[in-house]
Design an enzyme around this catalytic site. Structure first.
Site, PDB file in Angstrom:
ATOM      1  N   GLN A  11       0.790  -1.236  -0.129  1.00  0.00           N
ATOM      2  CA  GLN A  11       0.007  -0.090   0.006  1.00  0.00           C
ATOM      3  C   GLN A  11       0.938   1.415   0.146  1.00  0.00           C
ATOM      4  O   GLN A  11       0.424   2.369  -0.663  1.00  0.00           O
ATOM      5  CB  GLN A  11      -0.995  -0.158   1.338  1.00  0.00           C
ATOM      6  CG  GLN A  11      -2.142   0.958   1.209  1.00  0.00           C
ATOM      7  CD  GLN A  11      -3.375  -0.078   0.275  1.00  0.00           C
ATOM      8  OE1 GLN A  11      -3.388  -0.792   0.466  1.00  0.00           O
ATOM      9  NE2 GLN A  11      -3.799   0.945  -0.350  1.00  0.00           N
ATOM     10  N   LYS A  67       1.906   1.850  -3.765  1.00  0.00           N
ATOM     11  CA  LYS A  67       0.456   2.041  -4.541  1.00  0.00           C
ATOM     12  C   LYS A  67       0.116   3.304  -3.954  1.00  0.00           C
ATOM     13  O   LYS A  67      -0.257   4.068  -5.154  1.00  0.00           O
ATOM     14  CB  LYS A  67      -0.563   1.038  -3.845  1.00  0.00           C
ATOM     15  CG  LYS A  67      -1.715   0.968  -4.727  1.00  0.00           C
ATOM     16  CD  LYS A  67      -2.855   0.522  -4.145  1.00  0.00           C
ATOM     17  CE  LYS A  67      -2.631  -1.064  -3.657  1.00  0.00           C
ATOM     18  NZ  LYS A  67      -3.907  -1.771  -3.479  1.00  0.00           N
ATOM     19  N   LYS A 118      -2.426  -0.804   6.457  1.00  0.00           N
ATOM     20  CA  LYS A 118      -3.727  -1.958   6.191  1.00  0.00           C
ATOM     21  C   LYS A 118      -3.913  -2.612   7.537  1.00  0.00           C
ATOM     22  O   LYS A 118      -3.333  -2.565   8.447  1.00  0.00           O
ATOM     23  CB  LYS A 118      -2.886  -3.179   5.307  1.00  0.00           C
ATOM     24  CG  LYS A 118      -3.975  -3.898   4.670  1.00  0.00           C
ATOM     25  CD  LYS A 118      -4.364  -3.140   3.501  1.00  0.00           C
ATOM     26  CE  LYS A 118      -5.452  -3.861   2.353  1.00  0.00           C
ATOM     27  NZ  LYS A 118      -5.508  -3.372   1.110  1.00  0.00           N
ATOM     28  N   ASP A 129     -11.764  -3.650   2.259  1.00  0.00           N
ATOM     29  CA  ASP A 129     -10.948  -4.636   1.417  1.00  0.00           C
ATOM     30  C   ASP A 129     -12.069  -5.927   1.276  1.00  0.00           C
ATOM     31  O   ASP A 129     -13.161  -5.949   1.629  1.00  0.00           O
ATOM     32  CB  ASP A 129      -9.692  -4.798   2.056  1.00  0.00           C
ATOM     33  CG  ASP A 129      -8.762  -5.610   1.251  1.00  0.00           C
ATOM     34  OD1 ASP A 129      -7.854  -4.761   0.481  1.00  0.00           O
ATOM     35  OD2 ASP A 129      -8.327  -6.906   1.154  1.00  0.00           O
ATOM     36  N   THR A 163     -12.044   0.485  -7.928  1.00  0.00           N
ATOM     37  CA  THR A 163     -10.770  -0.314  -7.947  1.00  0.00           C
ATOM     38  C   THR A 163     -10.872  -1.137  -9.530  1.00  0.00           C
ATOM     39  O   THR A 163      -9.948  -1.292 -10.294  1.00  0.00           O
ATOM     40  CB  THR A 163     -10.632  -1.406  -7.196  1.00  0.00           C
ATOM     41  OG1 THR A 163     -10.734  -0.630  -5.864  1.00  0.00           O
ATOM     42  CG2 THR A 163      -9.493  -2.280  -7.105  1.00  0.00           C
ATOM     43  N   ASN A 203     -16.476  -7.357  -5.156  1.00  0.00           N
ATOM     44  CA  ASN A 203     -16.509  -5.756  -5.744  1.00  0.00           C
ATOM     45  C   ASN A 203     -15.433  -5.433  -6.868  1.00  0.00           C
ATOM     46  O   ASN A 203     -15.760  -4.739  -7.842  1.00  0.00           O
ATOM     47  CB  ASN A 203     -16.141  -4.694  -4.560  1.00  0.00           C
ATOM     48  CG  ASN A 203     -16.013  -3.465  -4.874  1.00  0.00           C
ATOM     49  OD1 ASN A 203     -14.957  -2.895  -4.972  1.00  0.00           O
ATOM     50  ND2 ASN A 203     -17.217  -2.431  -4.923  1.00  0.00           N
TER      51      ASN A 203
HETATM   52  N1  GLU Z   1      -8.280  -2.152   0.219  1.00  0.00           N
HETATM   53  C1  GLU Z   1      -7.928  -1.324  -1.036  1.00  0.00           C
HETATM   54  C2  GLU Z   1      -6.506  -1.339  -1.552  1.00  0.00           C
HETATM   55  O1  GLU Z   1      -6.196  -2.487  -1.461  1.00  0.00           O
HETATM   56  C3  GLU Z   1      -8.612   0.254  -0.892  1.00  0.00           C
HETATM   57  C4  GLU Z   1      -7.793   0.965   0.144  1.00  0.00           C
HETATM   58  C5  GLU Z   1      -8.294   2.371   0.617  1.00  0.00           C
HETATM   59  O2  GLU Z   1      -9.289   2.723  -0.217  1.00  0.00           O
HETATM   60  O3  GLU Z   1      -8.022   2.998   1.156  1.00  0.00           O
HETATM   61  O4  GLU Z   1      -5.972  -0.536  -2.297  1.00  0.00           O
END
Ligand code: GLU
Length: 448
Positions: free
Chosen positions: A114, A117, A129, A169, A213, A244
Protein backbone atom coordinates in the site's frame (compact mmCIF):
# COMPACT_ATOMS: atom_id res chain seq x y z
CA UNK A 1 14.77 -16.22 -8.14
CA UNK A 2 16.24 -13.02 -9.46
CA UNK A 3 19.63 -11.99 -8.13
CA UNK A 4 19.34 -9.14 -5.65
CA UNK A 5 21.74 -6.22 -5.77
CA UNK A 6 24.61 -6.95 -3.36
CA UNK A 7 23.90 -4.05 -0.98
CA UNK A 8 20.25 -5.07 -0.83
CA UNK A 9 21.07 -8.68 -0.04
CA UNK A 10 21.78 -7.85 3.61
CA UNK A 11 18.66 -5.73 3.88
CA UNK A 12 16.52 -8.62 2.69
CA UNK A 13 18.30 -11.11 4.97
CA UNK A 14 17.54 -8.80 7.91
CA UNK A 15 13.85 -8.64 6.94
CA UNK A 16 13.70 -12.46 6.87
CA UNK A 17 15.43 -12.67 10.23
CA UNK A 18 13.24 -10.10 11.99
CA UNK A 19 9.92 -11.28 10.58
CA UNK A 20 9.99 -15.08 10.76
CA UNK A 21 7.13 -17.08 9.26
CA UNK A 22 5.61 -14.18 7.33
CA UNK A 23 5.83 -15.68 3.84
CA UNK A 24 3.61 -13.19 2.02
CA UNK A 25 5.42 -10.24 3.63
CA UNK A 26 8.78 -11.69 2.54
CA UNK A 27 7.44 -12.15 -0.98
CA UNK A 28 6.20 -8.56 -1.20
CA UNK A 29 9.46 -7.12 0.16
CA UNK A 30 11.58 -9.28 -2.12
CA UNK A 31 9.62 -8.20 -5.16
CA UNK A 32 10.22 -4.52 -4.40
CA UNK A 33 13.85 -4.91 -3.33
CA UNK A 34 14.59 -6.83 -6.55
CA UNK A 35 13.70 -3.68 -8.49
CA UNK A 36 15.57 -1.09 -6.45
CA UNK A 37 19.24 -1.71 -7.31
CA UNK A 38 19.44 0.96 -10.05
CA UNK A 39 17.62 3.52 -7.90
CA UNK A 40 19.91 3.23 -4.89
CA UNK A 41 22.95 3.29 -7.20
CA UNK A 42 21.74 6.67 -8.46
CA UNK A 43 20.76 8.03 -5.02
CA UNK A 44 23.50 7.34 -2.44
CA UNK A 45 21.53 9.40 0.11
CA UNK A 46 18.89 6.64 0.20
CA UNK A 47 21.55 4.19 1.36
CA UNK A 48 23.10 6.67 3.80
CA UNK A 49 19.74 7.40 5.39
CA UNK A 50 18.85 3.67 5.45
CA UNK A 51 15.62 4.38 3.62
CA UNK A 52 14.95 0.79 2.54
CA UNK A 53 15.55 -0.61 6.01
CA UNK A 54 13.19 2.01 7.44
CA UNK A 55 10.53 1.38 4.79
CA UNK A 56 10.55 -2.34 5.65
CA UNK A 57 9.85 -1.65 9.33
CA UNK A 58 6.27 -0.51 10.05
CA UNK A 59 6.01 2.74 11.98
CA UNK A 60 3.46 1.13 14.29
CA UNK A 61 1.75 -2.29 14.57
CA UNK A 62 -1.44 -2.69 16.57
CA UNK A 63 -2.84 -6.11 17.48
CA UNK A 64 -5.93 -6.44 19.63
CA UNK A 65 -8.60 -8.80 20.92
CA UNK A 66 -12.07 -8.57 19.38
CA UNK A 67 -14.66 -10.36 21.54
CA UNK A 68 -18.26 -10.62 20.30
CA UNK A 69 -21.38 -12.70 20.78
CA UNK A 70 -23.23 -14.58 18.03
CA UNK A 71 -27.02 -14.83 17.67
CA UNK A 72 -27.13 -17.91 19.90
CA UNK A 73 -25.25 -16.16 22.68
CA UNK A 74 -21.99 -17.98 22.05
CA UNK A 75 -18.85 -15.92 22.65
CA UNK A 76 -16.19 -15.61 19.93
CA UNK A 77 -12.70 -14.16 20.14
CA UNK A 78 -11.10 -12.81 17.00
CA UNK A 79 -7.87 -10.94 16.48
CA UNK A 80 -7.77 -7.39 15.10
CA UNK A 81 -4.81 -5.77 13.30
CA UNK A 82 -3.79 -2.38 12.06
CA UNK A 83 -0.30 -1.99 10.65
CA UNK A 84 0.52 1.70 10.19
CA UNK A 85 3.39 1.28 7.81
CA UNK A 86 4.48 4.64 6.51
CA UNK A 87 3.21 8.21 6.90
CA UNK A 88 5.84 10.16 4.96
CA UNK A 89 3.38 11.27 2.28
CA UNK A 90 0.18 11.63 4.28
CA UNK A 91 -2.02 10.02 6.94
CA UNK A 92 -1.95 6.22 7.01
CA UNK A 93 -4.36 4.94 4.38
CA UNK A 94 -5.44 1.45 3.39
CA UNK A 95 -8.24 -1.04 3.74
CA UNK A 96 -9.48 -3.46 6.38
CA UNK A 97 -9.80 -7.13 5.42
CA UNK A 98 -12.14 -9.51 7.26
CA UNK A 99 -11.23 -13.05 6.22
CA UNK A 100 -10.19 -16.20 8.14
CA UNK A 101 -6.79 -16.16 6.38
CA UNK A 102 -5.83 -12.79 7.92
CA UNK A 103 -2.73 -12.84 10.13
CA UNK A 104 0.10 -10.41 10.84
CA UNK A 105 2.15 -11.51 7.81
CA UNK A 106 -0.79 -10.98 5.45
CA UNK A 107 -1.57 -7.55 6.89
CA UNK A 108 2.11 -6.58 6.62
CA UNK A 109 2.38 -7.65 2.99
CA UNK A 110 -0.74 -5.64 2.19
CA UNK A 111 0.43 -2.62 4.18
CA UNK A 112 3.85 -2.72 2.55
CA UNK A 113 2.34 -2.81 -0.97
CA UNK A 114 0.00 0.00 0.00
CA UNK A 115 2.92 2.40 0.67
CA UNK A 116 4.08 2.26 -2.95
CA UNK A 117 0.59 2.03 -4.45
CA UNK A 118 -0.54 5.12 -2.58
CA UNK A 119 2.63 6.98 -3.54
CA UNK A 120 1.97 6.16 -7.21
CA UNK A 121 -1.43 7.88 -7.07
CA UNK A 122 0.40 11.18 -6.49
CA UNK A 123 -2.11 11.99 -3.73
CA UNK A 124 -1.20 12.79 -0.10
CA UNK A 125 -1.71 9.38 1.53
CA UNK A 126 0.62 7.15 3.54
CA UNK A 127 0.38 3.35 3.65
CA UNK A 128 -1.41 1.01 6.09
CA UNK A 129 -3.58 -2.06 6.24
CA UNK A 130 -5.67 -3.82 8.83
CA UNK A 131 -8.37 -6.34 9.43
CA UNK A 132 -9.29 -9.44 11.32
CA UNK A 133 -9.43 -13.21 11.02
CA UNK A 134 -13.21 -12.89 11.46
CA UNK A 135 -15.17 -14.80 8.79
CA UNK A 136 -18.26 -12.84 7.74
CA UNK A 137 -19.56 -15.73 5.58
CA UNK A 138 -23.00 -16.89 6.75
CA UNK A 139 -23.19 -14.32 9.58
CA UNK A 140 -26.43 -12.39 10.18
CA UNK A 141 -26.62 -8.58 9.94
CA UNK A 142 -26.82 -8.45 13.74
CA UNK A 143 -23.67 -10.54 14.13
CA UNK A 144 -21.83 -8.36 11.61
CA UNK A 145 -22.90 -5.29 13.57
CA UNK A 146 -21.74 -6.68 16.90
CA UNK A 147 -18.40 -7.65 15.42
CA UNK A 148 -17.85 -4.27 13.72
CA UNK A 149 -18.76 -2.41 16.90
CA UNK A 150 -16.37 -4.48 19.00
CA UNK A 151 -13.60 -4.06 16.41
CA UNK A 152 -14.03 -0.27 16.31
CA UNK A 153 -14.26 0.01 20.11
CA UNK A 154 -10.52 -0.70 20.18
CA UNK A 155 -9.42 0.66 16.80
CA UNK A 156 -11.02 4.13 17.12
CA UNK A 157 -8.25 5.44 19.39
CA UNK A 158 -5.67 4.94 16.63
CA UNK A 159 -7.68 6.67 13.87
CA UNK A 160 -8.42 10.22 12.76
CA UNK A 161 -8.75 12.14 9.51
CA UNK A 162 -5.16 13.38 9.88
CA UNK A 163 -3.85 10.18 11.48
CA UNK A 164 -5.15 6.96 9.93
CA UNK A 165 -8.03 6.51 7.49
CA UNK A 166 -9.16 2.91 6.88
CA UNK A 167 -11.46 1.71 4.10
CA UNK A 168 -12.74 -1.65 2.83
CA UNK A 169 -11.00 -4.68 1.38
CA UNK A 170 -12.06 -8.34 1.17
CA UNK A 171 -15.08 -8.87 3.47
CA UNK A 172 -15.49 -5.17 4.21
CA UNK A 173 -17.87 -3.06 2.11
CA UNK A 174 -20.27 -0.17 2.61
CA UNK A 175 -22.32 -2.10 5.20
CA UNK A 176 -19.31 -2.72 7.46
CA UNK A 177 -17.88 0.79 6.93
CA UNK A 178 -21.27 2.18 8.00
CA UNK A 179 -21.33 0.12 11.18
CA UNK A 180 -17.77 1.09 12.06
CA UNK A 181 -18.43 4.76 11.26
CA UNK A 182 -21.48 4.66 13.54
CA UNK A 183 -19.44 3.26 16.41
CA UNK A 184 -16.58 5.73 15.84
CA UNK A 185 -19.06 8.61 15.89
CA UNK A 186 -20.68 7.34 19.06
CA UNK A 187 -17.43 6.90 20.97
CA UNK A 188 -15.75 10.12 19.86
CA UNK A 189 -18.87 12.30 19.63
CA UNK A 190 -17.50 13.59 16.31
CA UNK A 191 -19.09 13.47 12.85
CA UNK A 192 -15.67 13.13 11.28
CA UNK A 193 -16.40 11.98 7.75
CA UNK A 194 -12.74 11.94 6.73
CA UNK A 195 -11.89 9.12 9.17
CA UNK A 196 -13.13 6.29 6.93
CA UNK A 197 -13.62 6.00 3.17
CA UNK A 198 -15.95 3.82 1.17
CA UNK A 199 -18.88 5.41 3.01
CA UNK A 200 -22.48 5.28 1.75
CA UNK A 201 -23.55 8.10 -0.55
CA UNK A 202 -26.07 9.55 1.94
CA UNK A 203 -23.51 9.93 4.70
CA UNK A 204 -20.32 11.32 3.18
CA UNK A 205 -19.34 8.74 0.57
CA UNK A 206 -18.11 9.51 -2.93
CA UNK A 207 -19.67 8.52 -6.22
CA UNK A 208 -17.44 6.08 -8.14
CA UNK A 209 -15.74 4.75 -4.97
CA UNK A 210 -17.64 1.45 -5.27
CA UNK A 211 -16.63 1.02 -8.90
CA UNK A 212 -13.17 2.56 -8.60
CA UNK A 213 -10.81 -0.40 -8.17
CA UNK A 214 -12.37 -2.42 -10.98
CA UNK A 215 -12.83 0.56 -13.32
CA UNK A 216 -9.31 1.77 -12.57
CA UNK A 217 -7.83 -1.63 -13.43
CA UNK A 218 -9.56 -1.55 -16.81
CA UNK A 219 -8.42 2.05 -17.44
CA UNK A 220 -4.90 0.84 -16.74
CA UNK A 221 -5.30 -2.04 -19.21
CA UNK A 222 -6.49 0.47 -21.81
CA UNK A 223 -3.35 2.53 -21.25
CA UNK A 224 -1.15 -0.55 -21.64
CA UNK A 225 -2.95 -1.58 -24.83
CA UNK A 226 -3.06 1.92 -26.33
CA UNK A 227 0.67 2.43 -25.82
CA UNK A 228 1.07 -0.62 -28.08
CA UNK A 229 -1.50 0.50 -30.64
CA UNK A 230 -4.23 -1.88 -29.42
CA UNK A 231 -7.65 -1.57 -27.77
CA UNK A 232 -10.18 -3.59 -25.75
CA UNK A 233 -12.84 -3.60 -28.46
CA UNK A 234 -13.85 -7.16 -29.41
CA UNK A 235 -11.43 -8.86 -27.00
CA UNK A 236 -12.28 -11.90 -24.91
CA UNK A 237 -11.63 -11.45 -21.20
CA UNK A 238 -11.55 -13.58 -18.07
CA UNK A 239 -11.85 -12.04 -14.60
CA UNK A 240 -11.22 -14.09 -11.48
CA UNK A 241 -13.35 -13.36 -8.42
CA UNK A 242 -16.91 -12.12 -8.12
CA UNK A 243 -16.46 -9.52 -5.39
CA UNK A 244 -16.41 -5.76 -5.64
CA UNK A 245 -13.23 -5.49 -7.73
CA UNK A 246 -14.20 -8.25 -10.18
CA UNK A 247 -17.77 -7.00 -10.68
CA UNK A 248 -16.74 -3.47 -11.64
CA UNK A 249 -13.79 -4.63 -13.72
CA UNK A 250 -16.28 -6.73 -15.69
CA UNK A 251 -18.69 -3.80 -15.97
CA UNK A 252 -16.06 -1.52 -17.50
CA UNK A 253 -14.66 -4.25 -19.77
CA UNK A 254 -18.16 -4.83 -21.17
CA UNK A 255 -18.75 -1.08 -21.55
CA UNK A 256 -15.51 -0.82 -23.52
CA UNK A 257 -16.56 -3.56 -25.97
CA UNK A 258 -14.86 -6.66 -24.54
CA UNK A 259 -16.67 -9.95 -23.86
CA UNK A 260 -16.16 -11.39 -20.38
CA UNK A 261 -16.60 -15.17 -20.62
CA UNK A 262 -15.74 -16.29 -17.08
CA UNK A 263 -15.58 -15.28 -13.45
CA UNK A 264 -15.24 -17.25 -10.22
CA UNK A 265 -15.38 -17.41 -6.45
CA UNK A 266 -13.35 -19.44 -3.97
CA UNK A 267 -15.51 -22.52 -4.73
CA UNK A 268 -15.51 -22.65 -8.52
CA UNK A 269 -15.70 -21.09 -11.98
CA UNK A 270 -18.59 -19.94 -14.15
CA UNK A 271 -18.10 -20.05 -17.93
CA UNK A 272 -20.54 -18.23 -20.18
CA UNK A 273 -19.56 -18.15 -23.86
CA UNK A 274 -22.28 -15.60 -24.66
CA UNK A 275 -20.78 -13.18 -22.15
CA UNK A 276 -21.32 -12.95 -18.39
CA UNK A 277 -24.71 -11.45 -17.44
CA UNK A 278 -23.47 -8.85 -14.98
CA UNK A 279 -26.90 -7.92 -13.59
CA UNK A 280 -27.30 -11.54 -12.56
CA UNK A 281 -23.85 -11.62 -10.90
CA UNK A 282 -24.69 -8.39 -9.04
CA UNK A 283 -28.03 -9.81 -7.91
CA UNK A 284 -26.34 -12.98 -6.58
CA UNK A 285 -23.28 -11.39 -4.98
CA UNK A 286 -24.38 -7.88 -3.94
CA UNK A 287 -28.06 -8.42 -3.09
CA UNK A 288 -28.31 -12.08 -2.05
CA UNK A 289 -24.68 -12.44 -0.84
CA UNK A 290 -24.79 -15.92 -2.42
CA UNK A 291 -22.35 -18.18 -4.30
CA UNK A 292 -21.41 -17.82 -7.96
CA UNK A 293 -22.62 -21.42 -8.56
CA UNK A 294 -26.19 -20.02 -8.35
CA UNK A 295 -25.53 -18.31 -11.71
CA UNK A 296 -26.02 -21.41 -13.85
CA UNK A 297 -29.44 -22.17 -12.33
CA UNK A 298 -30.73 -18.93 -13.78
CA UNK A 299 -28.84 -18.68 -17.06
CA UNK A 300 -29.04 -21.22 -19.87
CA UNK A 301 -25.88 -21.97 -21.79
CA UNK A 302 -23.60 -21.24 -18.83
CA UNK A 303 -21.60 -23.91 -17.03
CA UNK A 304 -20.18 -24.09 -13.51
CA UNK A 305 -17.27 -26.25 -12.39
CA UNK A 306 -16.46 -26.77 -8.73
CA UNK A 307 -12.77 -26.32 -7.92
CA UNK A 308 -11.88 -25.50 -11.54
CA UNK A 309 -8.99 -23.25 -12.58
CA UNK A 310 -10.17 -20.12 -14.38
CA UNK A 311 -6.80 -19.60 -16.09
CA UNK A 312 -7.39 -22.59 -18.38
CA UNK A 313 -10.02 -20.65 -20.27
CA UNK A 314 -9.01 -19.07 -23.60
CA UNK A 315 -8.73 -15.28 -23.38
CA UNK A 316 -6.76 -12.25 -24.56
CA UNK A 317 -7.25 -10.21 -21.39
CA UNK A 318 -6.86 -11.81 -17.95
CA UNK A 319 -7.59 -9.86 -14.77
CA UNK A 320 -6.86 -11.62 -11.47
CA UNK A 321 -9.25 -9.83 -9.09
CA UNK A 322 -9.67 -12.35 -6.26
CA UNK A 323 -6.74 -12.71 -3.84
CA UNK A 324 -2.99 -13.16 -3.34
CA UNK A 325 -1.08 -15.88 -5.21
CA UNK A 326 -4.09 -17.06 -7.19
CA UNK A 327 -2.18 -17.13 -10.51
CA UNK A 328 0.91 -19.36 -10.53
CA UNK A 329 3.73 -19.95 -13.00
CA UNK A 330 1.83 -22.91 -14.47
CA UNK A 331 -1.33 -20.83 -14.82
CA UNK A 332 0.69 -18.16 -16.60
CA UNK A 333 2.05 -20.77 -19.04
CA UNK A 334 -1.52 -21.86 -19.85
CA UNK A 335 -2.64 -18.29 -20.47
CA UNK A 336 0.40 -17.64 -22.66
CA UNK A 337 -0.23 -20.82 -24.68
CA UNK A 338 -3.82 -19.65 -25.19
CA UNK A 339 -2.64 -16.30 -26.57
CA UNK A 340 -3.18 -13.87 -23.68
CA UNK A 341 -2.19 -10.31 -24.66
CA UNK A 342 -2.51 -8.37 -21.41
CA UNK A 343 -2.74 -9.21 -17.70
CA UNK A 344 -3.46 -6.66 -14.97
CA UNK A 345 -3.75 -7.30 -11.24
CA UNK A 346 -7.04 -6.06 -9.77
CA UNK A 347 -6.23 -7.92 -6.54
CA UNK A 348 -3.16 -7.40 -4.35
CA UNK A 349 -0.22 -9.64 -5.37
CA UNK A 350 -2.42 -12.24 -7.14
CA UNK A 351 0.41 -13.41 -9.40
CA UNK A 352 3.29 -15.45 -7.97
CA UNK A 353 6.86 -14.35 -8.84
CA UNK A 354 7.09 -17.31 -11.28
CA UNK A 355 3.88 -16.14 -12.96
CA UNK A 356 5.15 -12.58 -13.34
CA UNK A 357 8.43 -13.81 -14.81
CA UNK A 358 6.63 -16.06 -17.30
CA UNK A 359 4.48 -13.18 -18.57
CA UNK A 360 7.46 -10.86 -18.89
CA UNK A 361 9.57 -13.42 -20.75
CA UNK A 362 6.70 -14.12 -23.14
CA UNK A 363 6.25 -10.40 -23.85
CA UNK A 364 2.73 -10.29 -22.37
CA UNK A 365 1.74 -6.79 -21.20
CA UNK A 366 1.71 -7.02 -17.41
CA UNK A 367 0.26 -4.41 -15.02
CA UNK A 368 1.31 -5.02 -11.39
CA UNK A 369 -1.32 -4.49 -8.68
CA UNK A 370 0.44 -1.54 -7.08
CA UNK A 371 -0.22 0.38 -10.26
CA UNK A 372 -3.21 -1.36 -11.85
CA UNK A 373 -5.46 -1.53 -8.77
CA UNK A 374 -4.53 1.88 -7.32
CA UNK A 375 -7.81 3.36 -8.55
CA UNK A 376 -9.64 2.22 -5.40
CA UNK A 377 -7.41 3.99 -2.92
CA UNK A 378 -7.03 6.97 -5.29
CA UNK A 379 -10.79 7.44 -5.24
CA UNK A 380 -10.69 7.10 -1.45
CA UNK A 381 -8.33 10.09 -1.48
CA UNK A 382 -10.86 11.91 -3.69
CA UNK A 383 -13.53 11.02 -1.11
CA UNK A 384 -11.29 12.60 1.57
CA UNK A 385 -10.97 15.74 -0.60
CA UNK A 386 -14.75 16.00 -0.92
CA UNK A 387 -15.17 15.46 2.84
CA UNK A 388 -12.59 18.14 3.65
CA UNK A 389 -14.38 20.69 1.48
CA UNK A 390 -17.87 19.46 2.50
CA UNK A 391 -18.64 19.00 -1.17
CA UNK A 392 -19.72 16.14 -3.41
CA UNK A 393 -18.76 15.75 -7.00
CA UNK A 394 -20.74 14.28 -9.92
CA UNK A 395 -20.18 10.75 -11.17
CA UNK A 396 -18.77 12.02 -14.47
CA UNK A 397 -16.31 14.42 -12.86
CA UNK A 398 -15.10 11.83 -10.33
CA UNK A 399 -14.75 9.12 -12.96
CA UNK A 400 -12.79 11.51 -15.13
CA UNK A 401 -10.43 12.27 -12.23
CA UNK A 402 -9.97 8.52 -11.73
CA UNK A 403 -9.22 8.02 -15.43
CA UNK A 404 -6.62 10.81 -15.36
CA UNK A 405 -4.99 9.33 -12.24
CA UNK A 406 -4.73 5.87 -13.84
CA UNK A 407 -3.25 7.48 -16.94
CA UNK A 408 -0.65 9.33 -14.90
CA UNK A 409 0.23 6.17 -12.96
CA UNK A 410 0.79 4.33 -16.22
CA UNK A 411 2.93 7.18 -17.54
CA UNK A 412 5.00 7.28 -14.34
CA UNK A 413 5.65 3.51 -14.46
CA UNK A 414 6.40 3.52 -18.17
CA UNK A 415 8.76 6.50 -18.02
CA UNK A 416 10.56 5.28 -14.93
CA UNK A 417 11.12 1.89 -16.56
CA UNK A 418 12.59 3.68 -19.60
CA UNK A 419 14.74 5.98 -17.43
CA UNK A 420 16.34 2.91 -15.85
CA UNK A 421 16.82 1.07 -19.16
CA UNK A 422 13.97 -1.43 -18.59
CA UNK A 423 11.51 -0.29 -21.25
CA UNK A 424 8.12 -2.03 -20.96
CA UNK A 425 8.82 -3.49 -17.52
CA UNK A 426 5.99 -1.93 -15.51
CA UNK A 427 6.90 -3.97 -12.42
CA UNK A 428 10.27 -2.23 -12.10
CA UNK A 429 8.71 1.06 -13.20
CA UNK A 430 5.98 0.89 -10.51
CA UNK A 431 8.35 -0.18 -7.76
CA UNK A 432 10.96 2.48 -8.46
CA UNK A 433 8.49 5.31 -9.16
CA UNK A 434 6.52 4.57 -5.95
CA UNK A 435 9.66 4.04 -3.90
CA UNK A 436 11.41 7.22 -5.00
CA UNK A 437 8.42 9.39 -4.09
CA UNK A 438 8.33 7.97 -0.57
CA UNK A 439 12.12 7.94 -0.24
CA UNK A 440 12.50 11.61 -1.19
CA UNK A 441 9.86 12.57 1.39
CA UNK A 442 11.55 10.43 4.04
CA UNK A 443 14.91 12.09 3.41
CA UNK A 444 13.27 15.52 3.66
CA UNK A 445 11.47 14.67 6.92
CA UNK A 446 14.64 13.58 8.73
CA UNK A 447 15.30 10.53 10.87
CA UNK A 448 11.81 9.83 12.19
N1 GLU B 1 -8.29 -2.06 0.00
C1 GLU B 1 -8.07 -1.22 -1.13
C2 GLU B 1 -6.66 -1.40 -1.64
O1 GLU B 1 -6.14 -2.51 -1.59
C3 GLU B 1 -8.48 0.22 -0.89
C4 GLU B 1 -7.85 0.93 0.25
C5 GLU B 1 -8.43 2.31 0.52
O2 GLU B 1 -9.32 2.77 -0.20
O3 GLU B 1 -7.96 2.93 1.48
O4 GLU B 1 -6.02 -0.52 -2.14
Amino acid sequence: MAVIDEKLDDVYAEVLHRNPGEGEFHQAVREVIDSLGPSIAKHPEFTRRKIIQRICEPERQIIFRVPWEDDRGEVHINRGFRVEFNSALGPYKGGLRFHPSVNLGIVKFLGFEQIFKNALTGLPIGGAKGGSDFDPKGRSDQEIMRFCQSFMTELYRHLGEYTDVPAGDIGVGTREIGLMFGQYKRITNRWESGVLTGKGLEWGGSLVRTEATGYGTVFFVQEMLESHGMSLEGRTAVVSGAGNVAIYAMEKLIEEGATVVACSDSAGVVFDQAGIDLDLVKQIKEVERGRISDYVDRRSGATYKDGACIWEIDCEIALPCATQNELTGRDAEKLIANGVVAVAEGANMPTTPEGVRAFQEAGVLFGPGKAANAGGVATSALEMQQNASRDSWTFEYTEDRLRQIMKSIHTACDETAKEYGQEGNLVIGANIAGFERVARAMVALGLV
